[in-house]
Design a protein around this motif. Structure first.
Motif, PDB file in Angstrom:
ATOM      1  N   CYS A   1       0.977  -1.248  -0.250  1.00  0.00           N
ATOM      2  CA  CYS A   1      -0.056   0.102   0.120  1.00  0.00           C
ATOM      3  C   CYS A   1       1.092   1.270  -0.092  1.00  0.00           C
ATOM      4  CB  CYS A   1      -1.142  -0.019   1.154  1.00  0.00           C
ATOM      5  SG  CYS A   1      -1.918   1.326   1.310  1.00  0.00           S
ATOM      6  N   ALA A   2       0.926   2.131  -1.091  1.00  0.00           N
ATOM      7  CA  ALA A   2       1.895   3.075  -1.304  1.00  0.00           C
ATOM      8  C   ALA A   2       1.133   4.389  -1.142  1.00  0.00           C
ATOM      9  CB  ALA A   2       2.449   2.791  -2.606  1.00  0.00           C
ATOM     10  N   LEU A   3       1.835   5.342  -0.587  1.00  0.00           N
ATOM     11  CA  LEU A   3       1.485   6.651  -0.394  1.00  0.00           C
ATOM     12  C   LEU A   3       2.627   7.748  -1.200  1.00  0.00           C
ATOM     13  CD1 LEU A   3      -0.303   9.052   0.804  1.00  0.00           C
ATOM     14  CD2 LEU A   3       1.420   9.136   2.850  1.00  0.00           C
TER      15      LEU A   3
ATOM     16  N   ALA B   1      -0.336  -2.101  -5.644  1.00  0.00           N
ATOM     17  CA  ALA B   1      -1.950  -1.410  -5.409  1.00  0.00           C
ATOM     18  C   ALA B   1      -2.142  -1.663  -3.925  1.00  0.00           C
ATOM     19  CB  ALA B   1      -2.890  -1.769  -6.635  1.00  0.00           C
ATOM     20  N   PRO B   2      -2.915  -0.602  -3.295  1.00  0.00           N
ATOM     21  CA  PRO B   2      -3.433   0.675  -3.844  1.00  0.00           C
ATOM     22  C   PRO B   2      -2.221   1.518  -3.620  1.00  0.00           C
ATOM     23  CG  PRO B   2      -4.152   0.377  -1.642  1.00  0.00           C
ATOM     24  CD  PRO B   2      -3.175  -1.007  -2.119  1.00  0.00           C
ATOM     25  N   VAL B   3      -2.359   2.986  -4.699  1.00  0.00           N
ATOM     26  CA  VAL B   3      -1.692   3.877  -4.329  1.00  0.00           C
ATOM     27  C   VAL B   3      -2.235   5.169  -4.336  1.00  0.00           C
ATOM     28  CG1 VAL B   3       0.207   5.405  -5.659  1.00  0.00           C
ATOM     29  CG2 VAL B   3       0.178   2.815  -6.003  1.00  0.00           C
ATOM     30  N   VAL B   4      -1.969   5.867  -3.165  1.00  0.00           N
ATOM     31  CA  VAL B   4      -2.636   7.203  -2.739  1.00  0.00           C
ATOM     32  C   VAL B   4      -1.803   8.209  -3.200  1.00  0.00           C
ATOM     33  CG1 VAL B   4      -3.879   8.417  -1.248  1.00  0.00           C
ATOM     34  CG2 VAL B   4      -3.975   6.041  -1.235  1.00  0.00           C
ATOM     35  N   ALA B   5      -2.054   9.269  -3.695  1.00  0.00           N
ATOM     36  CA  ALA B   5      -1.225  10.368  -4.034  1.00  0.00           C
ATOM     37  C   ALA B   5      -1.909  11.679  -3.690  1.00  0.00           C
ATOM     38  CB  ALA B   5      -1.074  10.572  -5.660  1.00  0.00           C
TER      39      ALA B   5
ATOM     40  N   ALA C   1      -4.217   4.697 -15.046  1.00  0.00           N
ATOM     41  CA  ALA C   1      -3.473   4.422 -13.656  1.00  0.00           C
ATOM     42  C   ALA C   1      -4.467   4.264 -12.485  1.00  0.00           C
ATOM     43  CB  ALA C   1      -2.575   5.413 -13.422  1.00  0.00           C
ATOM     44  N   ALA C   2      -4.431   3.357 -11.736  1.00  0.00           N
ATOM     45  CA  ALA C   2      -5.103   2.922 -10.620  1.00  0.00           C
ATOM     46  C   ALA C   2      -4.440   3.820  -9.276  1.00  0.00           C
ATOM     47  CB  ALA C   2      -5.297   1.473 -10.339  1.00  0.00           C
ATOM     48  N   VAL C   3      -4.761   5.079  -9.536  1.00  0.00           N
ATOM     49  CA  VAL C   3      -4.188   6.115  -8.376  1.00  0.00           C
ATOM     50  C   VAL C   3      -5.188   6.827  -7.634  1.00  0.00           C
ATOM     51  CG1 VAL C   3      -2.740   7.966  -7.738  1.00  0.00           C
ATOM     52  CG2 VAL C   3      -2.015   6.229  -9.422  1.00  0.00           C
ATOM     53  N   THR C   4      -5.497   6.733  -6.348  1.00  0.00           N
ATOM     54  CA  THR C   4      -6.491   7.704  -5.779  1.00  0.00           C
ATOM     55  C   THR C   4      -5.857   8.868  -5.543  1.00  0.00           C
ATOM     56  OG1 THR C   4      -7.390   5.673  -4.753  1.00  0.00           O
ATOM     57  CG2 THR C   4      -8.036   7.788  -3.752  1.00  0.00           C
TER      58      THR C   4
ATOM     59  N   GLY D   1      -0.507  13.734   4.696  1.00  0.00           N
ATOM     60  CA  GLY D   1      -0.484  12.523   4.037  1.00  0.00           C
ATOM     61  C   GLY D   1      -2.100  12.140   4.046  1.00  0.00           C
ATOM     62  N   CYS D   2      -2.479  11.041   4.219  1.00  0.00           N
ATOM     63  CA  CYS D   2      -3.744  10.350   3.983  1.00  0.00           C
ATOM     64  C   CYS D   2      -4.098   9.330   4.941  1.00  0.00           C
ATOM     65  CB  CYS D   2      -4.109  10.198   2.560  1.00  0.00           C
ATOM     66  SG  CYS D   2      -5.920   9.929   2.070  1.00  0.00           S
ATOM     67  N   PRO D   3      -4.062   9.595   6.354  1.00  0.00           N
ATOM     68  CA  PRO D   3      -4.019   8.570   7.168  1.00  0.00           C
ATOM     69  C   PRO D   3      -5.268   7.559   7.030  1.00  0.00           C
ATOM     70  CG  PRO D   3      -4.048  10.674   8.204  1.00  0.00           C
ATOM     71  CD  PRO D   3      -4.080  10.948   7.143  1.00  0.00           C
ATOM     72  N   GLU D   4      -6.362   8.051   6.625  1.00  0.00           N
ATOM     73  CA  GLU D   4      -7.510   7.310   6.568  1.00  0.00           C
ATOM     74  C   GLU D   4      -7.426   6.492   5.576  1.00  0.00           C
ATOM     75  OE1 GLU D   4      -8.137  11.081   3.903  1.00  0.00           O
ATOM     76  OE2 GLU D   4      -7.355  10.495   5.937  1.00  0.00           O
ATOM     77  N   ARG D   5      -6.645   6.272   4.455  1.00  0.00           N
ATOM     78  CA  ARG D   5      -6.202   5.417   3.399  1.00  0.00           C
ATOM     79  C   ARG D   5      -5.022   4.307   3.946  1.00  0.00           C
ATOM     80  NH1 ARG D   5      -9.709   5.676  -1.230  1.00  0.00           N
ATOM     81  NH2 ARG D   5     -10.370   7.779  -0.997  1.00  0.00           N
ATOM     82  N   GLY D   6      -4.634   4.848   4.990  1.00  0.00           N
ATOM     83  CA  GLY D   6      -3.152   3.929   5.333  1.00  0.00           C
ATOM     84  C   GLY D   6      -3.647   2.481   6.247  1.00  0.00           C
TER      85      GLY D   6
END
Length: 144
Positions: free
Chosen positions: A80-82, A100-104, A124-127, A136-141
């Protein structure tokens, strides 16, 4: 311009010559059209080994450096990548070919618009999330 040929040349003369040997990294670069992630006036320069400006002080990182970073990160399928301060999301799109998943995350609405369009254009499957990159995006981690 022959972007496919330019991409092949970039991989042969920039990525592979930077001691990038991980087949997952190389195939990710083969799959992502860098020209989609830069403004129209920058597209003729998309495959130069240079950072390319995308607006508001953001850039698409030069290919050789990005490839080395991804190889050193030892990305595994299923991680799981940020990506913070993601700019146009070129780095995130390449990473999404590897895992995947990748969050930008980026804070600039104009740059985020380019990022969303580019990710959609290349599939590209990027949110893409609008937020302060430092938060960052702690809710997606959690992220790997």
């Amino acid at each position: 311009m022959d972007f496919v040929g330019a991409r092949r040349n970039m991989i042969a003369t920039q990525v592979k010559t930077a001691a990038v040997t991980d087949p997952l990294v190389v195939s990710a670069f083969e799959a992502v059209a860098r020209e989609a992630f830069v403004p129209t006036n920058q597209r003729p320069f998309a495959y130069m080994d240079e950072d390319l400006p995308v607006g508001k002080g953001r850039c698409a990182m030069e290919p050789a450096v990005l490839a080395r970073l991804l190889q050193l990160a030892d990305v595994q399928q299923g991680d799981c990548a940020l990506v913070t301060a993601a700019g146009s999301c070129y780095s995130a799109a390449v990473l999404a070919q590897m895992t995947a998943p990748v969050v930008a995350v980026d804070s600039d609405p104009a740059v985020l618009g380019l990022a969303r369009q580019a990710c959609a254009a290349v599939g590209a499957a990027v949110t893409v999330v609008g937020n302060d990159p430092r938060a960052g995006c702690p809710e997606r981690g959690p992220f790997d």
